[in-house]
Design a protein around this motif. Structure first.
Motif, PDB file in Angstrom:
ATOM      1  N   VAL A 174       0.808  -1.299  -0.153  1.00 55.75           N
ATOM      2  CA  VAL A 174       0.072  -0.239  -0.085  1.00 55.75           C
ATOM      3  C   VAL A 174       1.012   1.293   0.058  1.00 55.75           C
ATOM      4  O   VAL A 174       1.875   1.216   0.674  1.00 55.75           O
ATOM      5  N   GLY A 175       0.652   2.193  -1.092  1.00 55.81           N
ATOM      6  CA  GLY A 175       1.407   3.388  -1.021  1.00 55.81           C
ATOM      7  C   GLY A 175       0.162   4.412  -1.183  1.00 55.81           C
ATOM      8  O   GLY A 175      -0.837   4.156  -1.388  1.00 55.81           O
ATOM      9  N   CYS A 176       0.767   5.819  -0.761  1.00 58.14           N
ATOM     10  CA  CYS A 176      -0.109   6.960  -1.133  1.00 58.14           C
ATOM     11  C   CYS A 176       0.621   8.219  -1.423  1.00 58.14           C
ATOM     12  O   CYS A 176       1.825   7.909  -1.432  1.00 58.14           O
ATOM     13  N   VAL A 177      -0.237   9.187  -2.097  1.00 61.86           N
ATOM     14  CA  VAL A 177       0.589  10.388  -2.556  1.00 61.86           C
ATOM     15  C   VAL A 177      -0.167  11.451  -1.666  1.00 61.86           C
ATOM     16  O   VAL A 177      -1.318  11.725  -1.513  1.00 61.86           O
ATOM     17  N   SER A 178       0.770  12.354  -1.185  1.00 62.46           N
ATOM     18  CA  SER A 178       0.212  13.653  -0.695  1.00 62.46           C
ATOM     19  C   SER A 178       1.002  14.853  -1.031  1.00 62.46           C
ATOM     20  O   SER A 178       2.177  14.646  -1.440  1.00 62.46           O
ATOM     21  N   ASN A 179       0.479  16.085  -0.854  1.00 62.08           N
ATOM     22  CA  ASN A 179       1.388  17.285  -1.157  1.00 62.08           C
ATOM     23  C   ASN A 179       2.256  17.464   0.125  1.00 62.08           C
ATOM     24  O   ASN A 179       2.901  18.477   0.136  1.00 62.08           O
ATOM     25  N   GLY A 180       2.186  16.839   1.499  1.00 58.64           N
ATOM     26  CA  GLY A 180       3.036  17.217   2.549  1.00 58.64           C
ATOM     27  C   GLY A 180       2.409  18.248   3.361  1.00 58.64           C
ATOM     28  O   GLY A 180       3.166  18.775   4.317  1.00 58.64           O
ATOM     29  N   PHE A 181       1.084  18.807   3.217  1.00 60.13           N
ATOM     30  CA  PHE A 181       0.732  19.982   3.857  1.00 60.13           C
ATOM     31  C   PHE A 181       0.965  19.767   5.374  1.00 60.13           C
ATOM     32  O   PHE A 181       1.065  20.727   6.237  1.00 60.13           O
TER      33      PHE A 181
END
Length: 314
Positions: free
Chosen positions: A80-87
């Motif tokens: 499982v992976g995920c993507v975020s903008n890191g806010f």
């Protein structure tokens, strides 16, 4: 099988280059139970390594749902992976607070998206904090950088370069299309070499969009019905994947690529709708799919070649 899941179209940012036009006002969101059911279906169909890529919008806006989906994927034996903008990484310690429960639930891969468009909403220092926190939590990281012409001709962004040293991998890719709306990113800002890319579709991935559509593409941008395989609200994932296997458009895209449809475009008299250059095969494919007249030619051409295959609109 690698299945992308766009949990929500809601995002804290309104990046100009976002082809899916995600933002604070977007409301399309898939429920945890229905997504777990789709993940179960994927696991039942899969014969190799199963992977789930959780994205948005911004999936970190609902940490409880994100953790539940990660734990469910882990229980199914998936990566499982995920993507975020890191806010959320206002500091390294805060980043660890956010990521540690997700890593414990089974998160293995974290992509952090950044660009000149993201930085209007998320400072580069938060990107660095997120990557450092991920390293402390034992996660593999990818810094995903969307670039335009100005990024190639100007000096590297010092803050983002400093953040990049904390990533296990840096992936740079050209912005495709006009972004969230026509003119949001001007044509002259896009990296488009002259000529037609001849490669085939580079991805075997399918994706669940935040509105429930099953897409034969890793993007939920303006691809019209051409890439839509079904809807999880009305049909099973198995039915959508069966359509993917038997649909002559997608067979050609994955076997020889979107350029194979260009002779039919010329014969139909629509060559003036083509551009002089494209970033890559994805850019060409997206253009063919998002232009109604070109999409119609693509569909008709594919079914003329394989008339015994699925009927148009099936």
């Amino acid at each position: 099988m690698r299945l992308g899941i766009e949990i929500t179209s809601r995002c804290n940012a309104r990046c100009a280059h976002c082809s899916a036009a995600c933002g604070p006002q977007r409301t399309a969101t898939l429920g945890t139970d229905e997504l777990c059911a789709v993940m179960d279906q994927a696991a039942a169909l899969n014969t190799g390594q199963l992977e789930f890529a959780l994205t948005g919008g911004e999936p970190f806006l609902d940490l409880a749902q994100l953790r539940a989906l990660i734990a469910h994927g882990q229980a199914l034996g998936a990566i499982v992976g995920c993507v975020s903008n890191g806010f959320w990484a206002t500091s390294v310690s805060r980043g660890v607070e956010v990521l540690a429960p997700l890593a414990e639930a089974g998160l293995r891969l974290l992509g952090i998206s950044s660009s000149r468009f993201h930085r209007a909403f998320v400072p580069a220092e938060r990107v660095a904090h997120a990557l450092q926190a991920a390293r402390q939590c034992g996660l593999r990281t990818v810094l995903k950088q969307a670039v335009i012409e100005a990024d190639l001709s100007s000096a590297p962004d010092a803050d983002l370069s400093a953040a990049a040293v904390w990533a296990d991998e840096v992936e740079s890719f050209a912005v495709i299309g006009p972004g969230r709306s026509q003119g949001a990113v001007a044509d002259h800002e896009l990296i488009r070499p002259r000529g037609i890319p001849l490669g085939r579709c580079p991805s075997e991935d399918t994706m669940i969009a935040a509105d429930g559509r099953v897409l034969a593409c890793c993007s939920s941008g303006p691809v019209s019905e051409l890439h839509t395989l079904g809807d999880i609200h009305t049909a099973t994932l198995a039915r959508a994947l069966d359509r993917l296997r038997r649909d002559p458009v997608h067979q050609r895209l994955r076997a020889v690529g979107p350029a194979s449809f260009l002779p039919a475009v010329v014969r139909a008299g629509h060559q003036d709708r083509l551009r002089e250059g494209y970033v890559d095969t994805c850019d060409l494919c997206t253009h063919l799919a998002s232009d109604p007249q070109l999409a119609s030619v693509v569909r008709d051409s594919a079914h003329e070649t394989h008339p015994e295959r699925s009927p148009r609109g099936a």
